[in-house]
Design an enzyme around this catalytic site. Structure first.
Site, PDB file in Angstrom:
ATOM      1  N   GLY A  16      65.307  -3.172   7.528  1.00  0.00           N
ATOM      2  CA  GLY A  16      66.039  -4.711   7.592  1.00  0.00           C
ATOM      3  C   GLY A  16      66.221  -5.521   6.219  1.00  0.00           C
ATOM      4  CG  MET A  96      69.909   1.518  15.733  1.00  0.00           C
ATOM      5  SD  MET A  96      70.784   0.750  14.545  1.00  0.00           S
ATOM      6  CE  MET A  96      70.745   1.158  12.872  1.00  0.00           C
ATOM      7  CG  ASN A 111      76.134  -6.719  16.413  1.00  0.00           C
ATOM      8  OD1 ASN A 111      74.821  -6.127  16.347  1.00  0.00           O
ATOM      9  ND2 ASN A 111      77.308  -5.486  16.918  1.00  0.00           N
ATOM     10  CG  HIS A 113      79.663  -2.131  14.343  1.00  0.00           C
ATOM     11  ND1 HIS A 113      78.884  -0.959  14.634  1.00  0.00           N
ATOM     12  CD2 HIS A 113      80.850  -1.063  14.430  1.00  0.00           C
ATOM     13  CE1 HIS A 113      79.468   0.397  15.056  1.00  0.00           C
ATOM     14  NE2 HIS A 113      80.476   0.749  14.558  1.00  0.00           N
ATOM     15  CG  ASP A 154      79.160  -2.270  18.722  1.00  0.00           C
ATOM     16  OD1 ASP A 154      78.425  -3.004  18.458  1.00  0.00           O
ATOM     17  OD2 ASP A 154      79.332  -0.855  18.542  1.00  0.00           O
ATOM     18  CD  GLU A 183      76.608  -3.839   7.174  1.00  0.00           C
ATOM     19  OE1 GLU A 183      75.522  -4.270   8.121  1.00  0.00           O
ATOM     20  OE2 GLU A 183      76.395  -2.020   7.241  1.00  0.00           O
TER      21      GLU A 183
HETATM   22  C1  GAR Z   1      73.237  -1.504   8.795  1.00  0.00           C
HETATM   23  O1  GAR Z   1      74.424  -0.989   8.332  1.00  0.00           O
HETATM   24  C2  GAR Z   1      74.110  -2.137   9.943  1.00  0.00           C
HETATM   25  O2  GAR Z   1      75.523  -2.302   9.820  1.00  0.00           O
HETATM   26  C3  GAR Z   1      73.703  -1.363  11.110  1.00  0.00           C
HETATM   27  O3  GAR Z   1      72.376  -0.941  10.752  1.00  0.00           O
HETATM   28  C4  GAR Z   1      72.932  -1.406   9.528  1.00  0.00           C
HETATM   29  C5  GAR Z   1      71.322  -1.428   9.630  1.00  0.00           C
HETATM   30  O4  GAR Z   1      70.595  -1.757   8.231  1.00  0.00           O
HETATM   31  N1  GAR Z   1      74.347  -1.829  12.284  1.00  0.00           N
HETATM   32  C6  GAR Z   1      74.864  -0.678  12.987  1.00  0.00           C
HETATM   33  O5  GAR Z   1      75.494   0.275  13.046  1.00  0.00           O
HETATM   34  C7  GAR Z   1      74.756  -1.684  14.108  1.00  0.00           C
HETATM   35  N2  GAR Z   1      76.100  -1.142  15.791  1.00  0.00           N
HETATM   36  P1  GAR Z   1      68.542  -2.644   8.205  1.00  0.00           P
HETATM   37  O6  GAR Z   1      68.032  -1.456   9.695  1.00  0.00           O
HETATM   38  O7  GAR Z   1      68.683  -1.914   6.058  1.00  0.00           O
HETATM   39  O8  GAR Z   1      69.233  -3.701   8.150  1.00  0.00           O
END
Ligand code: GAR
Length: 209
Positions: A16, A96, A111, A113, A154, A183
């Site tokens: 999160g 995910m 979303n 990525h 994606d 991000e």
């Molecule tokens: C982030 O880096 C996000 O971009 C990636 O997971 C991480 C989540 O971090 N998302 C993906 O890979 C989706 N395909 P968080 O749970 O600490 O926010």
């Protein structure tokens, strides 16, 4: 800033940090939005703790109960919860799984990525796996993509991208940290553009007005 506040639903599966970044930007008055509900695909996701600390309503739809679910009942359960809230935009934040949004949310699901789509993405390519794949391939550049989500992993129209150089001594963790810093800038920017009504989707292209 100063646009009308939009209501966000956040979907997550893990720590999160992405949710926290949005909560913090809203708190600083840099994002004309309010997170009204958080839905997690895991009951042990730390993102739920962050949401509760911020006074946000939470729900859990455990993905593990929907293994081999071809009928889309996982997504339907999420759609049912969403229908109880006045949602302007659904934000996937480290979610995910594939989420098939109801027709009424078309063009209103985002979303993020942690790579430059269409590289290093798709089913099974998330989180740490993405950065490992980038290093294994020997790519010199990675980055971040924020896009509108559709019913394919994606795949939907790209809103914003930022590149991050890969260093010779990078590990998946060091690359992930630099990508995540980008991000944290890009996602609030894309959400704010949506809040200001400045994103126009035409086919695969998103124009910023
Ligand atoms: C982030 O880096 C996000 O971009 C990636 O997971 C991480 C989540 O971090 N998302 C993906 O890979 C989706 N395909 P968080 O749970 O600490 O926010």
């Amino acid at each position: 800033m100063g646009a009308k506040k939009i209501n966000l639903a956040v979907l997550l599966s893990g720590g999160g940090r992405t949710l926290q970044n949005i909560i913090d930007r809203v708190g600083e008055g840099k994002l004309d939005a309010k997170v009204v509900v958080v839905i997690s695909s895991r009951e042990d996701a730390y993102g739920l703790v962050r949401a509760k600390k911020a006074g946000i309503e939470t729900h859990v739809v455990p993905h593990k109960l929907y293994k081999g679910d071809d009928a889309g009942s996982f997504s339907q359960e999420i759609n049912k919860i969403l229908s109880g809230y006045p949602i302007d935009l659904i934000v996937m934040a480290g979610f995910m799984h594939l989420f098939k949004a109801d027709e009424r949310y078309k063009g209103r699901v985002m979303n993020i990525h942690p790579a430059l789509i269409p590289s290093f993405c798709g089913k099974g390519c998330y989180g740490h796996h993405v950065h490992q794949a980038v290093l294994n391939y020997g790519a010199k550049v990675s980055g971040v993509t924020v896009h509108f989500a559709d019913d394919v992993y994606d795949h939907g129209p790209i809103i914003l991208q930022a590149a991050v150089a890969v260093k010779d001594d990078d590990t998946p963790d060091t690359l992930a940290a630099r990508v995540f810093a980008e991000e944290c800038k890009l996602y609030p920017r894309a959400i704010q553009l949506f809040a200001e009504g400045r994103l126009e989707i035409k086919g695969r292209r998103v124009y910023i007005k």
